[in-house]
Design a protein around this motif. Sequence first.
Motif, PDB file in Angstrom:
ATOM      1  N   ARG A  84      25.259  32.580  -3.386  1.00 59.80           N
ATOM      2  CA  ARG A  84      25.802  31.427  -2.625  1.00 59.80           C
ATOM      3  C   ARG A  84      25.960  31.953  -1.206  1.00 59.80           C
ATOM      4  O   ARG A  84      25.428  30.820  -0.228  1.00 59.80           O
ATOM      5  N   ARG A  85      26.353  33.105  -0.853  1.00 60.31           N
ATOM      6  CA  ARG A  85      26.368  33.388   0.550  1.00 60.31           C
ATOM      7  C   ARG A  85      25.013  33.418   1.281  1.00 60.31           C
ATOM      8  O   ARG A  85      24.770  33.077   2.254  1.00 60.31           O
ATOM      9  N   MET A  86      23.874  33.851   0.572  1.00 62.94           N
ATOM     10  CA  MET A  86      22.547  34.273   1.134  1.00 62.94           C
ATOM     11  C   MET A  86      21.933  32.689   1.232  1.00 62.94           C
ATOM     12  O   MET A  86      21.313  32.535   2.201  1.00 62.94           O
ATOM     13  N   ALA A  87      22.526  31.514   0.615  1.00 64.15           N
ATOM     14  CA  ALA A  87      21.939  30.379   0.970  1.00 64.15           C
ATOM     15  C   ALA A  87      22.398  29.891   2.113  1.00 64.15           C
ATOM     16  O   ALA A  87      21.613  29.152   3.046  1.00 64.15           O
ATOM     17  N   LEU A  88      23.736  30.456   2.724  1.00 62.37           N
ATOM     18  CA  LEU A  88      24.375  29.816   3.743  1.00 62.37           C
ATOM     19  C   LEU A  88      23.574  30.608   4.872  1.00 62.37           C
ATOM     20  O   LEU A  88      23.425  29.967   5.965  1.00 62.37           O
ATOM     21  N   VAL A  89      23.257  31.776   4.709  1.00 60.77           N
ATOM     22  CA  VAL A  89      22.507  32.856   5.673  1.00 60.77           C
ATOM     23  C   VAL A  89      21.158  31.941   5.944  1.00 60.77           C
ATOM     24  O   VAL A  89      20.911  32.018   7.267  1.00 60.77           O
ATOM     25  N   ARG A  90      20.494  31.496   5.035  1.00 65.36           N
ATOM     26  CA  ARG A  90      19.231  30.915   5.275  1.00 65.36           C
ATOM     27  C   ARG A  90      19.283  29.742   6.336  1.00 65.36           C
ATOM     28  O   ARG A  90      18.509  29.498   7.117  1.00 65.36           O
TER      29      ARG A  90
END
Length: 146
Positions: A84-90
């Motif tokens: 979930r976090r890395m989707a936001l990073v992208r």
Amino acid sequence: MSEEFKPRILVFCCNWCAYAGADLAGVSRFQISPHFRVIRTLCSARVDPEWILHAFRKGADGVMVLGCHPGDCHYIGGNYRTRRRMALVRMLLTQFGLNKDRFQLEWVSAAEGEKFARVVNNFVERIKELGPSPYGKLERRERKAV
Ligand code: FES
């Protein structure tokens, strides 16, 4: 004469799966590009998005986060949080003017040395195609000026 582009890539590996997969890739003597450095964390969920942004600010051309497959995280649900976090990073990367393909999240188990080598090599090739990160160019210019 232009120098060959040697990308600077950071690979965060969780200790229990991806790092062991990297180790297996080395022991198995798979050919892996030399253009990356590994940082070991206990879990992929330990990778703070700020670390990724910091790496880009400091001139990284690409960043990967490698963790256990969903359902295999040693801290039960760590990698679900990571996903979930890395989707936001992208999404954040595009806000900062970076191509979101400069970042990749992947699952690599301790038994997947071949997969580790493949995903890292593919990522290095992709970054070579994208060229130096705009932040990396700035950082290199500032270093030369000092
Ligand atoms: Fe590997 Fe959590 S321990 S992702």
